[in-house]
Enzyme design. Structure first.
Site, mmCIF file in Angstrom:
data_model
loop_
_atom_site.group_PDB
_atom_site.id
_atom_site.type_symbol
_atom_site.label_atom_id
_atom_site.label_comp_id
_atom_site.label_asym_id
_atom_site.label_seq_id
_atom_site.Cartn_x
_atom_site.Cartn_y
_atom_site.Cartn_z
ATOM 1 N N SER A 1 0.834 -1.209 0.000
ATOM 2 C CA SER A 1 0.000 0.000 0.000
ATOM 3 C C SER A 1 0.868 1.258 0.000
ATOM 4 C CB SER A 1 -0.943 0.019 1.202
ATOM 5 O OG SER A 1 -1.825 -1.070 1.130
ATOM 6 N N HIS B 1 2.377 2.387 7.736
ATOM 7 C CA HIS B 1 1.060 2.216 8.371
ATOM 8 C C HIS B 1 0.932 0.891 9.101
ATOM 9 C CE1 HIS B 1 0.581 0.090 4.575
ATOM 10 N NE2 HIS B 1 -0.340 -0.627 5.179
HETATM 11 N N1 APR Z 1 -0.562 -12.175 -11.582
HETATM 12 C C1 APR Z 1 -0.295 -12.883 -10.458
HETATM 13 N N2 APR Z 1 0.383 -12.398 -9.416
HETATM 14 C C2 APR Z 1 0.843 -11.142 -9.489
HETATM 15 C C3 APR Z 1 0.613 -10.327 -10.633
HETATM 16 C C4 APR Z 1 -0.131 -10.905 -11.716
HETATM 17 N N3 APR Z 1 -0.400 -10.204 -12.819
HETATM 18 N N4 APR Z 1 1.172 -9.112 -10.409
HETATM 19 C C5 APR Z 1 1.728 -9.169 -9.191
HETATM 20 N N5 APR Z 1 1.547 -10.385 -8.633
HETATM 21 C C6 APR Z 1 1.983 -10.871 -7.324
HETATM 22 C C7 APR Z 1 3.402 -10.503 -6.964
HETATM 23 O O1 APR Z 1 4.318 -11.429 -7.515
HETATM 24 C C8 APR Z 1 3.373 -10.546 -5.447
HETATM 25 O O2 APR Z 1 3.663 -11.826 -4.932
HETATM 26 O O3 APR Z 1 1.204 -10.190 -6.326
HETATM 27 C C9 APR Z 1 1.923 -10.170 -5.112
HETATM 28 C C10 APR Z 1 1.797 -8.798 -4.467
HETATM 29 O O4 APR Z 1 2.408 -8.882 -3.230
HETATM 30 P P1 APR Z 1 3.217 -7.698 -2.503
HETATM 31 O O5 APR Z 1 3.911 -6.862 -3.502
HETATM 32 O O6 APR Z 1 3.984 -8.314 -1.373
HETATM 33 O O7 APR Z 1 2.022 -6.779 -1.926
HETATM 34 P P2 APR Z 1 1.200 -6.891 -0.556
HETATM 35 O O8 APR Z 1 1.859 -6.047 0.475
HETATM 36 O O9 APR Z 1 0.880 -8.320 -0.276
HETATM 37 O O10 APR Z 1 -0.134 -6.131 -0.976
HETATM 38 C C11 APR Z 1 -0.984 -6.669 -1.972
HETATM 39 O O11 APR Z 1 -3.004 -5.788 -1.039
HETATM 40 O O12 APR Z 1 -3.469 -4.341 0.713
HETATM 41 C C12 APR Z 1 -3.239 -4.452 -0.637
HETATM 42 O O13 APR Z 1 -2.270 -2.319 -1.195
HETATM 43 C C13 APR Z 1 -2.027 -3.687 -1.101
HETATM 44 O O14 APR Z 1 -2.730 -3.770 -3.360
HETATM 45 C C14 APR Z 1 -1.817 -4.314 -2.431
HETATM 46 C C15 APR Z 1 -2.176 -5.772 -2.189
HETATM 47 ZN ZN ZN Z 2 -0.737 -2.446 4.405
#
Ligand code: APR
Ligand code: ZN
Ligand code: ZN
Length: 368
Positions: free
Chosen positions: A42, A61
């Site tokens: 986020s 946060h």
């Molecule tokens: N297809 C499949 N997986 C994907 C794709 C896609 N097109 N694009 C990204 N990912 C995967 C990434 O490889 C990663 O493992 O999505 C995951 C996102 O994880 P993080 O970057 O660790 O993010 P995170 O902190 O888990 O937050 C995820 O939830 O609360 C919300 O704002 C936050 O939008 C964000 C989401």
């Molecule tokens: Zn968060």
């Protein structure tokens, strides 16, 4: 007092770490010495300018710390008390708080939208310039000032770096399964996106006995981690079709529940398409401001589908966070295993780089 903090000066730029001036806590506020802060996607959305934010601002946060000092009118916290930051400060009395949905409470909204406390001022300053607050927390700093309503007192036995993750990833992910939906044992679950939050959807699904638990991601490392947290089947969506894989595992029907934990209209569509008739798609990821979803309403109706969003796992924060900590103590929720890397505050841009590269489960900024 003076303390070091990581600030977003303007969207699109790396964070700047500098020593800022912090005002004492005013009426109803608390000065917290931050112990640990999680590096959540986020914040990255705001850093990249995908979501609107008043800058400059001290980000962060998801975190935990100890009370350093309380302002006038705060009688139920003492210096030294361990506390968890709640990025949706809640009043405890309004309609939403009373029905067990405190994340929908508007108490903290003025602070979150203006980046200023209720008196219209900020408690952070850099060379005479106001630095704004972020999501009523701002825990990428050695010390922060928050309203009392942005804190939950923690039990003394939970390590603060582990507790920090309960401030966002754990509560959002586990809550999505336990509270936003009521997944039953044996119901099928797809988790699309297995980052810090998605891994917690996986462990929530394991906790309630869902089967199969299909983890999908484009990063094989994330899939391996998902398996450790309870995923029963893994799909690398770079290598094969999600729909085909889900079809094979569900007799061609699709899953009962699909959780999207990335925050992209395309992956929300993919998750939706992977559910069965009568199934539920849950949007956990935060999509960029202004993004739209298009839905063919006739099949939506005829196939009795449900599409819902969940904020903060739709949990009752003061009831469910102690429960999650209890489950951690009992070995039923994994927190130790979620942290793959620790960074100092000075390494914060490295920590976000690692998040972007998909190199971490959850990175944590550890304060000494
Ligand atoms: N297809 C499949 N997986 C994907 C794709 C896609 N097109 N694009 C990204 N990912 C995967 C990434 O490889 C990663 O493992 O999505 C995951 C996102 O994880 P993080 O970057 O660790 O993010 P995170 O902190 O888990 O937050 C995820 O939830 O609360 C919300 O704002 C936050 O939008 C964000 C989401
Ligand atoms: Zn968060
Ligand atoms: Zn309220």
């Amino acid at each position: 007092m003076r303390a070091r903090a990581a600030m977003l000066m303007e969207p699109g730029k790396p964070l700047e770490v500098d020593e800022i001036e912090i005002d004492p806590p005013q009426h109803g506020e608390v000065l917290v010495r931050v112990a640990a802060a999680g590096v959540c996607h986020s914040d990255l959305h705001y850093i990249l300018g995908e979501l609107p934010l008043v800058t400059p601002a001290v980000l962060g946060h998801e975190g935990a710390g100890r009370v350093e000092a309380v302002g006038p009118g705060v009688s139920d916290l003492q210096p030294g008390d361990p506390v968890l930051f709640i990025f949706r400060a809640f009043c405890g009395q309004c309609y939403y708080c009373r029905i067990g949905r405190p994340a929908l409470c508007d108490y903290g909204t003025p602070i979150r939208t203006s980046g200023r406390m209720f008196d219209g001022k900020t408690r952070f300053h850099l060379n005479g310039r106001d630095i704004h607050h972020f999501l009523n927390v701002s825990c990428f700093a050695e010390y922060t000032v928050v309203p009392r309503q942005a804190l939950l007192k923690l039990p003394a036995d939970i390590p603060l770096d582990r507790a920090a993750l309960v401030g966002c990833a754990v509560t959002t992910g586990v809550g999505a399964v336990l509270r936003a939906t009521r997944v039953q044992p044996g119901e099928s679950v797809l988790v699309l996106g297995c980052g810090g939050v998605g891994l917690n959807v996986v462990q929530g699904a394991a906790l309630v006995g869902a089967w199969p638990i299909i983890a999908a991601d484009i990063n094989p490392q994330k899939l391996a981690w998902a398996q450790e947290l309870g995923a029963t089947h893994l799909v690398n969506t770079r290598e094969r079709s999600l729909l085909e894989a889900v079809g094979e595992l569900t007799d061609g029907r699709g899953v009962d529940y699909a959780f999207e934990v990335i925050g992209h209209p395309e992956t929300i569509q993919q998750a939706y398409a992977a559910t069965r008739k009568g199934g539920t798609t849950v949007i956990v990821g935060l999509a960029p401001a202004g993004s739209q979803l298009s839905l063919d309403l006739l099949p939506f109706f005829r196939e009795e589908r449900t599409l819902k969003a969940t904020l903060y796992g739709s949990v009752d924060l003061p009831r469910d966070i102690p429960l999650f900590l209890e489950l951690y103590r009992a070995g039923r929720l994994k927190l130790d295993e979620l942290i793959s890397q620790r960074f100092s505050l000075d390494e914060i841009n490295l920590a976000f780089q690692a998040l972007r590269e998909g190199a971490v489960k959850r990175g944590v900024i550890a304060f000494s």
